[in-house]
Design an enzyme around this catalytic site. Structure first.
Site, PDB file in Angstrom:
ATOM      1  N   GLU A   1     -64.423 -42.003  18.332  1.00  0.00           N
ATOM      2  CA  GLU A   1     -65.568 -42.862  18.652  1.00  0.00           C
ATOM      3  C   GLU A   1     -66.317 -42.285  19.866  1.00  0.00           C
ATOM      4  O   GLU A   1     -65.708 -41.934  20.869  1.00  0.00           O
ATOM      5  CB  GLU A   1     -65.036 -44.253  19.002  1.00  0.00           C
ATOM      6  CG  GLU A   1     -66.099 -45.269  19.234  1.00  0.00           C
ATOM      7  CD  GLU A   1     -65.510 -46.588  19.770  1.00  0.00           C
ATOM      8  OE1 GLU A   1     -64.335 -46.613  20.183  1.00  0.00           O
ATOM      9  OE2 GLU A   1     -66.257 -47.566  19.770  1.00  0.00           O
TER      10      GLU A   1
ATOM     11  N   GLU B   1     -53.563 -41.488  11.381  1.00  0.00           N
ATOM     12  CA  GLU B   1     -53.545 -42.946  11.256  1.00  0.00           C
ATOM     13  C   GLU B   1     -54.994 -43.425  11.191  1.00  0.00           C
ATOM     14  O   GLU B   1     -55.687 -43.441  12.204  1.00  0.00           O
ATOM     15  CB  GLU B   1     -52.834 -43.575  12.461  1.00  0.00           C
ATOM     16  CG  GLU B   1     -52.734 -45.087  12.344  1.00  0.00           C
ATOM     17  CD  GLU B   1     -52.462 -45.800  13.671  1.00  0.00           C
ATOM     18  OE1 GLU B   1     -51.928 -46.912  13.637  1.00  0.00           O
ATOM     19  OE2 GLU B   1     -52.816 -45.259  14.745  1.00  0.00           O
TER      20      GLU B   1
ATOM     21  N   GLN C   1     -54.474 -48.571  28.995  1.00  0.00           N
ATOM     22  CA  GLN C   1     -54.698 -47.374  28.173  1.00  0.00           C
ATOM     23  C   GLN C   1     -56.198 -47.060  28.102  1.00  0.00           C
ATOM     24  O   GLN C   1     -56.850 -47.281  27.078  1.00  0.00           O
ATOM     25  CB  GLN C   1     -54.168 -47.607  26.753  1.00  0.00           C
ATOM     26  CG  GLN C   1     -52.641 -47.722  26.672  1.00  0.00           C
ATOM     27  CD  GLN C   1     -52.151 -48.218  25.327  1.00  0.00           C
ATOM     28  OE1 GLN C   1     -52.784 -49.095  24.732  1.00  0.00           O
ATOM     29  NE2 GLN C   1     -51.029 -47.713  24.858  1.00  0.00           N
TER      30      GLN C   1
ATOM     31  N   ARG D   1     -48.707 -36.271  14.048  1.00  0.00           N
ATOM     32  CA  ARG D   1     -49.164 -37.561  13.512  1.00  0.00           C
ATOM     33  C   ARG D   1     -50.216 -38.001  14.530  1.00  0.00           C
ATOM     34  O   ARG D   1     -49.921 -38.180  15.712  1.00  0.00           O
ATOM     35  CB  ARG D   1     -48.002 -38.554  13.434  1.00  0.00           C
ATOM     36  CG  ARG D   1     -48.396 -39.949  12.943  1.00  0.00           C
ATOM     37  CD  ARG D   1     -48.662 -40.876  14.106  1.00  0.00           C
ATOM     38  NE  ARG D   1     -48.924 -42.249  13.693  1.00  0.00           N
ATOM     39  CZ  ARG D   1     -49.298 -43.196  14.538  1.00  0.00           C
ATOM     40  NH1 ARG D   1     -49.473 -42.926  15.817  1.00  0.00           N
ATOM     41  NH2 ARG D   1     -49.504 -44.410  14.123  1.00  0.00           N
TER      42      ARG D   1
ATOM     43  N   ASP E   1     -52.622 -40.357  16.303  1.00  0.00           N
ATOM     44  CA  ASP E   1     -52.726 -41.785  16.557  1.00  0.00           C
ATOM     45  C   ASP E   1     -54.184 -42.249  16.545  1.00  0.00           C
ATOM     46  O   ASP E   1     -55.055 -41.568  17.082  1.00  0.00           O
ATOM     47  CB  ASP E   1     -52.125 -42.024  17.955  1.00  0.00           C
ATOM     48  CG  ASP E   1     -51.900 -43.473  18.280  1.00  0.00           C
ATOM     49  OD1 ASP E   1     -51.129 -44.124  17.572  1.00  0.00           O
ATOM     50  OD2 ASP E   1     -52.497 -43.963  19.265  1.00  0.00           O
TER      51      ASP E   1
ATOM     52  N   ASN F   1     -56.388 -40.860  21.902  1.00  0.00           N
ATOM     53  CA  ASN F   1     -57.513 -41.778  22.054  1.00  0.00           C
ATOM     54  C   ASN F   1     -57.605 -42.224  23.503  1.00  0.00           C
ATOM     55  O   ASN F   1     -58.686 -42.503  24.017  1.00  0.00           O
ATOM     56  CB  ASN F   1     -57.318 -43.015  21.168  1.00  0.00           C
ATOM     57  CG  ASN F   1     -58.306 -44.111  21.506  1.00  0.00           C
ATOM     58  OD1 ASN F   1     -59.515 -43.941  21.298  1.00  0.00           O
ATOM     59  ND2 ASN F   1     -57.836 -45.204  22.088  1.00  0.00           N
ATOM     60  N   HIS F   2     -56.432 -42.281  24.143  1.00  0.00           N
ATOM     61  CA  HIS F   2     -56.376 -42.797  25.510  1.00  0.00           C
ATOM     62  C   HIS F   2     -55.249 -42.104  26.264  1.00  0.00           C
ATOM     63  O   HIS F   2     -54.419 -41.416  25.671  1.00  0.00           O
ATOM     64  CB  HIS F   2     -56.115 -44.309  25.482  1.00  0.00           C
ATOM     65  CG  HIS F   2     -55.004 -44.687  24.541  1.00  0.00           C
ATOM     66  ND1 HIS F   2     -55.226 -45.199  23.283  1.00  0.00           N
ATOM     67  CD2 HIS F   2     -53.661 -44.580  24.657  1.00  0.00           C
ATOM     68  CE1 HIS F   2     -54.062 -45.414  22.669  1.00  0.00           C
ATOM     69  NE2 HIS F   2     -53.088 -45.045  23.481  1.00  0.00           N
TER      70      HIS F   2
ATOM     71  N   HIS G   1     -43.636 -48.462  12.399  1.00  0.00           N
ATOM     72  CA  HIS G   1     -43.161 -49.002  13.680  1.00  0.00           C
ATOM     73  C   HIS G   1     -44.048 -50.114  14.212  1.00  0.00           C
ATOM     74  O   HIS G   1     -43.705 -50.771  15.181  1.00  0.00           O
ATOM     75  CB  HIS G   1     -43.092 -47.858  14.692  1.00  0.00           C
ATOM     76  CG  HIS G   1     -44.453 -47.264  14.962  1.00  0.00           C
ATOM     77  ND1 HIS G   1     -45.121 -46.492  14.031  1.00  0.00           N
ATOM     78  CD2 HIS G   1     -45.271 -47.359  16.021  1.00  0.00           C
ATOM     79  CE1 HIS G   1     -46.293 -46.127  14.538  1.00  0.00           C
ATOM     80  NE2 HIS G   1     -46.411 -46.644  15.732  1.00  0.00           N
TER      81      HIS G   1
ATOM     82  N   ASP H   1     -46.408 -49.450  26.396  1.00  0.00           N
ATOM     83  CA  ASP H   1     -46.701 -49.574  24.971  1.00  0.00           C
ATOM     84  C   ASP H   1     -45.760 -48.631  24.219  1.00  0.00           C
ATOM     85  O   ASP H   1     -46.193 -47.809  23.416  1.00  0.00           O
ATOM     86  CB  ASP H   1     -48.172 -49.242  24.688  1.00  0.00           C
ATOM     87  CG  ASP H   1     -48.520 -49.412  23.205  1.00  0.00           C
ATOM     88  OD1 ASP H   1     -47.740 -50.057  22.475  1.00  0.00           O
ATOM     89  OD2 ASP H   1     -49.561 -48.863  22.778  1.00  0.00           O
TER      90      ASP H   1
ATOM     91  N   ASP I   1     -59.607 -45.374  27.391  1.00  0.00           N
ATOM     92  CA  ASP I   1     -60.007 -44.444  26.324  1.00  0.00           C
ATOM     93  C   ASP I   1     -60.562 -43.153  26.905  1.00  0.00           C
ATOM     94  O   ASP I   1     -61.409 -43.176  27.803  1.00  0.00           O
ATOM     95  CB  ASP I   1     -61.091 -45.088  25.443  1.00  0.00           C
ATOM     96  CG  ASP I   1     -60.495 -45.998  24.388  1.00  0.00           C
ATOM     97  OD1 ASP I   1     -59.404 -46.558  24.639  1.00  0.00           O
ATOM     98  OD2 ASP I   1     -61.118 -46.163  23.327  1.00  0.00           O
TER      99      ASP I   1
HETATM  100  C1  GLC Z   1     -51.267 -46.799  17.177  1.00  0.00           C
HETATM  101  C2  GLC Z   1     -49.763 -46.854  17.229  1.00  0.00           C
HETATM  102  C3  GLC Z   1     -49.352 -48.056  18.008  1.00  0.00           C
HETATM  103  C4  GLC Z   1     -49.915 -47.964  19.408  1.00  0.00           C
HETATM  104  C5  GLC Z   1     -51.429 -47.765  19.365  1.00  0.00           C
HETATM  105  C6  GLC Z   1     -51.964 -47.383  20.701  1.00  0.00           C
HETATM  106  O1  GLC Z   1     -51.801 -47.820  16.454  1.00  0.00           O
HETATM  107  O2  GLC Z   1     -49.238 -46.843  15.932  1.00  0.00           O
HETATM  108  O3  GLC Z   1     -47.961 -48.200  18.047  1.00  0.00           O
HETATM  109  O4  GLC Z   1     -49.631 -49.121  20.135  1.00  0.00           O
HETATM  110  O5  GLC Z   1     -51.799 -46.759  18.480  1.00  0.00           O
HETATM  111  O6  GLC Z   1     -51.626 -46.067  21.019  1.00  0.00           O
END
Ligand code: GLC
Length: 553
Positions: free
Chosen positions: A211, A244, A172, A202, A204, A107-108, A311, A65, A174
């Site tokens: 959660e 994000e 991925q 930043r 993600d 997150n993961h 991106h 990813d 969690d």
């Molecule tokens: C966020 C990132 C994205 C990624 C996803 C999983 O949304 O911007 O590019 O695939 O998280 O980490």
């Protein structure tokens, strides 16, 4: 708040630039961009007016990813360089007055991360509870963030006979943030990169990261986010968390920590961004005006991050079904230009058929909306995409430096490049940094001008924002006011010229209106009523110069 020293809260008036090291500049010609290459472009970024570089993931990763599947939170992907190269880059950036923030993807992990490798060996693994397991998942029918690529959010693990949660791809898993050991590990990761000289993260996928598994009641996710922010600030007083959070404004406010702040320092304005595209397509300022009007009031230390493209896919998930279709029809007429039934995988120049007026209007707007502008690499040149790369990869093609081999990105054989070059009329032959640097009329020169004017107009990042009423529905006119002064900006979404009649109240006699993007000056009449002319897709930034004001205009 009085603006005495804007560098105090540097993120309030930063120019952020997002890039992926692997597609920026390949210095050792193995086909993959690297930190040494990036260090050689720090001067280019300084010249552009960037003040904060956001690095997409550069950590060791199976790269399923684009690096958002991390297998070692402390490492540097060996294709990109070493920790030494990373630190050299951060130091060079600092020397040129730029800060660096890095993607924090917690997150993961990747399924190749040692924690998950151990966790899936047996239910007794010390890392089992680092992830979220279930015998019978409660929300089994929920779709993944990547519908069409993943069928659900739970994956059956044959060996240990339980499902594990993955909001994104199944590779991925969690992390379980309810586990205090996980929280301790993540704090260490944050502390580690801060020690290497960065200015924040930043973050993600924040809502997914926070959660909690079903049934967990002893942790308040917002309390945890506040703790994380406190920890960050203890370690580095001026570091930030740019989150994000693609949620409606009311929920975003919660992730700021409410009107008092204390959680995320900054958040991307996904709602405003989507409304902007609707305005663009309708040639009507109303959707954007409405969205901006709904932005909640945030603490003086908090900030919105404005962007045109990032991106990922240009998500339109906050528009209604009909609105989304309208934008799809106008900007992404072919099926391969869309993903996940919600987004577009094109960059702006191709969406507006290369119309330089619309492009410039869009960036002028982004730099003048209240908040901090965030550029995605190549936007300053008007780079296009490569739809053959497939899905979100379309907009992640190598940076176009020159007309040289592979656009000056790398001398490796084309087949060895980490990502394909844009092939068509937006390829390096037509769009590249070298040519635009020497052309005062290029988009690059225009973006430099915007960055420059933005940096000397603290009222944009700090000021109070008001939409000005007038008689032209296709024009957004807004005012930004802070103790340093006041400015107004006008943006015309229409392909026709417009004469805007508006009233600028509260200014003394002798006040002048001074154009900031080109030559122009007019006196403000005593009744405050002015006519301001805009060409097709025109834009103007106007400083309100009060009698005796000493500001460099
Ligand atoms: C966020 C990132 C994205 C990624 C996803 C999983 O949304 O911007 O590019 O695939 O998280 O980490």
């Amino acid at each position: 708040m009085k603006i005495t020293d804007t560098s105090d809260l540097w993120w309030k008036s930063a120019v952020v630039y997002c890039l992926d090291v692997e597609t920026y500049l390949d210095w050792n010609d193995d086909g993959v961009g690297d930190f040494v290459g990036l260090s050689h472009r720090v001067d280019y970024l300084a010249e552009l007016g960037v003040t904060c570089i956001w690095l997409m993931p550069f950590y060791p990763s199976p790269d399923k990813d684009d690096g958002y599947d991390i297998s070692d939170f402390y490492g540097v992907d060996s294709r990109l360089g070493s920790h030494g190269d990373f630190v050299e880059f951060v130091r060079t950036a600092k020397d040129r007055g730029m800060r660096v923030i890095v993607d924090l993807v917690v997150n993961h992990t990747s399924d190749q991360h040692p924690w998950f490798v151990s966790a899936r060996k047996s239910r007794e693994s010390p890392y089992r509870d680092f992830y979220v397991w279930s015998d019978d998942p409660p929300n089994k029918d929920e779709p993944s963030v990547f519908p069409g690529e993943e069928s659900g959010i739970w994956e059956w693990d044959e060996k240990t006979e339980q499902y594990y949660l993955h909001r994104f791809y199944k590779h991925q898993p969690d992390l379980n943030v309810a586990n205090p050991r996980v929280r301790d590990e993540l704090a260490k990761v944050i502390g580690f990169w801060l020690e290497l000289g960065i200015s924040g993260f930043r973050v993600d996928a924040v809502p997914f990261f926070l959660e909690l598994p079903e049934g967990v009641t002893d942790l308040d996710p917002h309390e945890y986010l506040r703790d994380l922010r406190r920890f960050l600030q203890r370690r580095s007083s001026d570091a930030i968390l740019l989150g994000e959070v693609n949620l409606p404004y009311e929920q975003q406010l919660e992730y700021f920590g409410g009107a008092e702040g204390g959680e995320l320092s900054m958040q991307f304005d996904f709602v405003g961004m989507q409304a902007f595209y609707l305005s663009l397509v309708r040639e009507d300022a109303a959707p954007l005006t409405k969205a901006l009007g709904q932005r909640p009031t945030i603490a003086p230390e908090s900030q919105w991050a404005n962007f045109v493209r990032n991106h990922d896919e240009l998500t339109l998930d906050k528009l209604s079904e009909e609105e989304r279709q309208e934008v799809f029809d106008a900007l992404a007429p072919e099926e391969r230009m869309r993903v996940y039934d919600r987004g577009i995988v094109r960059r702006l120049p191709t969406m507006v058929a290369g119309d330089p007026r619309r492009l410039r209007m869009a960036y002028s707007l982004m730099f003048s909306l209240p908040g901090t502008p965030v550029l995605f690499y190549g936007e300053e040149l008007g780079m296009g995409e490569n739809l053959d790369a497939g899905g979100r990869a379309a907009v992640r093609t190598p940076m176009q430096w020159s007309t040289g081999k592979n656009g000056g990105f790398s001398s490796a054989a084309e087949k060895d490049l980490v990502a394909p070059i844009t092939p068509d009329g937006y390829g390096p032959e037509f769009v590249n940094a070298a040519a635009q640097r020497h052309d005062p009329d290029s988009l690059l020169s225009f973006i430099k001008l915007l960055a420059d004017r933005f940096r000397s107009s603290a009222e944009i990042g700090w000021g109070a924002f008001h939409v000005l009423e007038h008689d032209q529905p296709s024009v957004l006119a807004h005012s930004l006011e802070a103790d340093v002064g006041r400015m107004i900006a006008l943006h015309n979404f229409s392909p026709d010229a417009r004469a805007v009649h508006l009233r600028i109240d509260g200014e003394a006699e002798g006040t002048e209106l001074l154009d900031l993007l080109e030559e122009g000056r007019q006196e403000l009449p005593a009744d405050g009523k002015v006519q301001l002319d805009l060409p097709a897709y025109g834009y103007r930034w106007i400083r309100i110069v009060r009698p005796g004001q000493k500001r460099l205009s």
